[in-house]
Scaffold this motif. Structure first.
Motif, PDB file in Angstrom:
ATOM      1  N   GLU A 177       0.831  -1.205   0.000  1.00 26.19           N
ATOM      2  CA  GLU A 177       0.000   0.000   0.000  1.00 26.19           C
ATOM      3  C   GLU A 177       0.874   1.266   0.000  1.00 26.19           C
ATOM      4  O   GLU A 177       0.590   2.232  -0.704  1.00 26.19           O
TER       5      GLU A 177
ATOM      6  N   LEU B 260       2.385   1.656  -3.383  1.00 30.28           N
ATOM      7  CA  LEU B 260       1.365   2.147  -4.306  1.00 30.28           C
ATOM      8  C   LEU B 260       1.217   3.659  -4.176  1.00 30.28           C
ATOM      9  O   LEU B 260       1.241   4.388  -5.178  1.00 30.28           O
TER      10      LEU B 260
ATOM     11  N   LEU C 132       2.111   6.703  -6.892  1.00 28.17           N
ATOM     12  CA  LEU C 132       1.141   7.665  -7.420  1.00 28.17           C
ATOM     13  C   LEU C 132       1.583   9.098  -7.132  1.00 28.17           C
ATOM     14  O   LEU C 132       0.852  10.044  -7.394  1.00 28.17           O
TER      15      LEU C 132
ATOM     16  N   ALA D 145      -2.386  -3.347  -5.526  1.00 27.76           N
ATOM     17  CA  ALA D 145      -2.695  -3.165  -4.106  1.00 27.76           C
ATOM     18  C   ALA D 145      -3.793  -2.115  -4.018  1.00 27.76           C
ATOM     19  O   ALA D 145      -3.887  -1.248  -4.885  1.00 27.76           O
ATOM     20  N   PHE D 146      -4.626  -2.237  -2.999  1.00 26.31           N
ATOM     21  CA  PHE D 146      -5.693  -1.254  -2.831  1.00 26.31           C
ATOM     22  C   PHE D 146      -5.669  -0.710  -1.421  1.00 26.31           C
ATOM     23  O   PHE D 146      -5.353  -1.428  -0.478  1.00 26.31           O
ATOM     24  N   VAL D 147      -6.004   0.570  -1.285  1.00 27.96           N
ATOM     25  CA  VAL D 147      -6.161   1.108   0.057  1.00 27.96           C
ATOM     26  C   VAL D 147      -7.567   0.734   0.519  1.00 27.96           C
ATOM     27  O   VAL D 147      -8.458   0.537  -0.306  1.00 27.96           O
ATOM     28  N   PRO D 148      -7.771   0.614   1.829  1.00 30.28           N
ATOM     29  CA  PRO D 148      -9.104   0.264   2.316  1.00 30.28           C
ATOM     30  C   PRO D 148     -10.108   1.306   1.826  1.00 30.28           C
ATOM     31  O   PRO D 148      -9.815   2.494   1.830  1.00 30.28           O
TER      32      PRO D 148
ATOM     33  N   ASN E 238     -10.224   4.456  -4.239  1.00 28.22           N
ATOM     34  CA  ASN E 238      -8.970   4.054  -4.872  1.00 28.22           C
ATOM     35  C   ASN E 238      -8.715   4.789  -6.171  1.00 28.22           C
ATOM     36  O   ASN E 238      -7.596   5.182  -6.470  1.00 28.22           O
TER      37      ASN E 238
ATOM     38  N   LEU F  58      -7.433   8.330  -5.553  1.00 28.77           N
ATOM     39  CA  LEU F  58      -6.266   8.473  -4.685  1.00 28.77           C
ATOM     40  C   LEU F  58      -5.329   9.567  -5.164  1.00 28.77           C
ATOM     41  O   LEU F  58      -4.963  10.465  -4.405  1.00 28.77           O
ATOM     42  N   ALA F  59      -4.944   9.469  -6.429  1.00 28.28           N
ATOM     43  CA  ALA F  59      -3.944  10.402  -6.951  1.00 28.28           C
ATOM     44  C   ALA F  59      -4.463  11.832  -6.896  1.00 28.28           C
ATOM     45  O   ALA F  59      -3.748  12.747  -6.497  1.00 28.28           O
TER      46      ALA F  59
ATOM     47  N   ARG G 152      -6.614  13.021  -4.841  1.00 29.78           N
ATOM     48  CA  ARG G 152      -6.650  13.465  -3.450  1.00 29.78           C
ATOM     49  C   ARG G 152      -5.240  13.811  -2.954  1.00 29.78           C
ATOM     50  O   ARG G 152      -5.038  14.778  -2.246  1.00 29.78           O
TER      51      ARG G 152
ATOM     52  N   ARG H 114      -6.516   4.230 -12.141  1.00 27.71           N
ATOM     53  CA  ARG H 114      -6.005   4.981 -10.999  1.00 27.71           C
ATOM     54  C   ARG H 114      -4.691   5.688 -11.360  1.00 27.71           C
ATOM     55  O   ARG H 114      -4.452   6.821 -10.963  1.00 27.71           O
TER      56      ARG H 114
END
Lengths: 256, 253
Positions: A150, A153, A157, B98-101, B107, B110-111, B113, B155
């Motif tokens: 995580e 990842l 990004l 992989a993923f964030v909760p 997800n 994400l970028a 944010r 993503r």
């Protein structure tokens, strides 16, 4: 209480030893060492406190607090093995907590600036902050290992190191505070806290003793939060190198 | 070797080496790799497991640092970049996403944010990778492997990367899902001139999508050619050994 009456209570230790031998727990050595250590430590501390109280010199108060901080930091930092150089960071977080909470109590004259108050209260604040930072470091390291993908990842990004570990820091701060919060909830129902018990045994009014105990519980809550959050800000950068790569052992990049 | 004009080169490797030390022993993951990827082209990188393919990608966005040589991305050596800027410009898609909760939406954005940007239209990003809008509020771990990989790709695209680093992103997918992903990426390249470094285990895929193809064996770049030539000439001994001895779809460590 005389030393003779105190020595009768060694029967409790004997009981523990017998149980350990009987059940082959293999704890006899540890029990013996712990008993001797605590006896020597506390007897010495008793005499030191007596001397400090009579001298009432701020230098000695500060010296005692410094010793408490050093021992607590050393102890808690052991939990952070694998995180880069946590020793001074723990010390800084504990010192900050002590200064803020104790400073608040003194500045508002909630407690008088005498060693009888400052030293035991500092001991409780630092002791609890030590437990909180140990839990924090333990959890942070575990999370950094299990949630490495995580973090990678988020970095990939374009997250800054701080952004990449923020979710971990939050969960480590939470983990470090839960025991304090839980024990605060049950205080008085399950166990009577040591300080309050002591005051009551020494003849104090239970209502007054309860007020002091509440003061301590509130200070401890604040100190757990303060320590973990301060430690979070101080440690997260150590998880990364100059190129903003995740490092778990000092200097080494983590390879997928 | 460095004949083309610098501005036309998206990624340039100059005598790059990378060494991993594990349990006391030191292993060269990459050894003296030199080569360049022209802007807007698709480079396919093939090679057996452990040949350094993933390492090559991680050097491009500075998730790893070269131990020797230099890696230039968009005209600047990677260590001279501000890492978050480099990682936005060169977007990496991992083999196992992989993923964030949270939800698909969490997800996907994400970028945006991370960089305090408002993503105008999350559904547009989904439709670009062929995902229906009704997955937005689902848990990404409930999606199929193909959908997860599409989400991972979307993503990364939210950052509008000039370079895409793809690490065996279709390894776990069935052939038709792989083809879909291939056409998505090629369409993106055609539309925006995105440069693609595409690590793959699939020889046929490398031939289908590549403009240039490199073969890595044990950390060395043993063959580099425009894709048609790479596959047109009868493969030399080293290529044949890789081709013959490697089970298809094997896992990269």
């Amino acid at each position: 209480m005389s030393l003779l009456t105190l020595s009768f209570t060694l029967a409790f230790v004997a009981l523990a030893l017998i149980l350990s031998l009987w059940q082959r727990l293999g704890l006899e050595r540890d029990i013996a060492v712990a008993t001797i250590r605590v006896t020597v430590q506390l007897l010495i501390v008793g005499y030191i406190l007596k001397a400090v109280f009579t001298l009432a010199d701020p230098v000695f108060i500060l010296l005692m607090i410094a010793v408490m901080l050093a021992v607590a930091a050393h102890n808690a930092a052991k939990r952070g093995k694998g995180l880069p150089g946590p020793g001074w960071r723990v010390l800084a977080a504990l010192a900050l907590t002590e200064v803020v909470t104790q400073g608040f109590l003194l500045a508002l004259r909630i407690v008088p600036p005498t060693p009888q108050y400052v030293i035991p209260i500092s001991g409780m604040i630092i002791g609890n902050a030590m437990v909180a930072s140990g839990l924090f470091l333990n959890r942070l390291r575990a999370e950094a290992e299990t949630r490495r993908d995580e973090i990678l990842l988020l970095l990939s990004l374009g997250a800054t190191p701080k952004q990449a570990v923020l979710p971990l820091l939050k969960s480590a701060v939470r983990a470090s505070m839960i025991p304090t919060i839980d024990s605060t909830k049950t205080t008085g129902l399950v166990q009577l806290p040591g300080m309050m018990t002591g005051q009551i045994i020494a003849g104090a009014d239970p209502v007054q003793a309860v007020r002091y105990q509440l003061l301590i519980l509130f200070a401890i809550l604040a100190s757990a939060a303060l320590t973990s959050i301060a430690l979070g800000f101080l440690t997260y950068s150590g998880l990364f190198n100059a190129h903003q790569q995740l490092v778990l052992e000092s200097g080494r990049e983590t390879n997928r | 070797m460095f004949s083309s004009h610098a501005a036309d080169i998206a990624v340039r490797f100059i005598h790059v080496s990378k060494i991993f030390s594990a349990a006391g022993s030191r292993v060269a993951a990459l050894c003296d790799v030199s080569g360049e990827v022209p802007r807007g082209s698709v480079l396919t990188v093939i090679g057996p497991s452990g040949s350094g393919k993933s390492t090559l990608l991680a050097l491009c966005n500075l998730l790893l640092t070269p131990d020797g040589g230099e890696v230039w991305v968009l005209g600047r050596e990677v260590r001279r970049w501000n890492p978050p800027d480099l990682r936005r410009a060169a977007g990496l898609v991992f083999q196992r996403p992989a993923f964030v909760p949270g939800t698909v939406l969490d997800n996907l954005l994400l970028a945006a944010r991370l960089h305090n940007r408002r993503a105008a239209d999350p559904e547009a990003y989904l439709s670009e990778v062929g995902l229906p809008a009704d997955v937005l509020l689902r848990d990404p771990r409930e999606l199929s492997g193909g959908q997860q990989q599409r989400l991972a790709l979307a993503r990364t695209l939210v950052n509008d990367p000039e370079i895409l680093l793809l690490d065996e992103i279709t390894a776990a997918l069935d052939p038709s899902a792989s083809r879909d992903i291939e056409s998505l990426i090629l369409a993106r390249r055609a539309e925006r001139g995105t440069t693609v470094l595409w690590v793959t285990h699939d020889w046929e895929q490398a031939r289908r999508v590549g403009d240039y193809t490199w073969l890595l064996v044990a950390g060395r770049l043993v063959k580099a050619a425009p894709t048609p030539q790479f596959f047109e000439n009868p493969p030399d001994e080293q290529v044949q050994r890789f081709w013959g001895g490697e089970p298809e779809g094997g896992k990269m460590s």
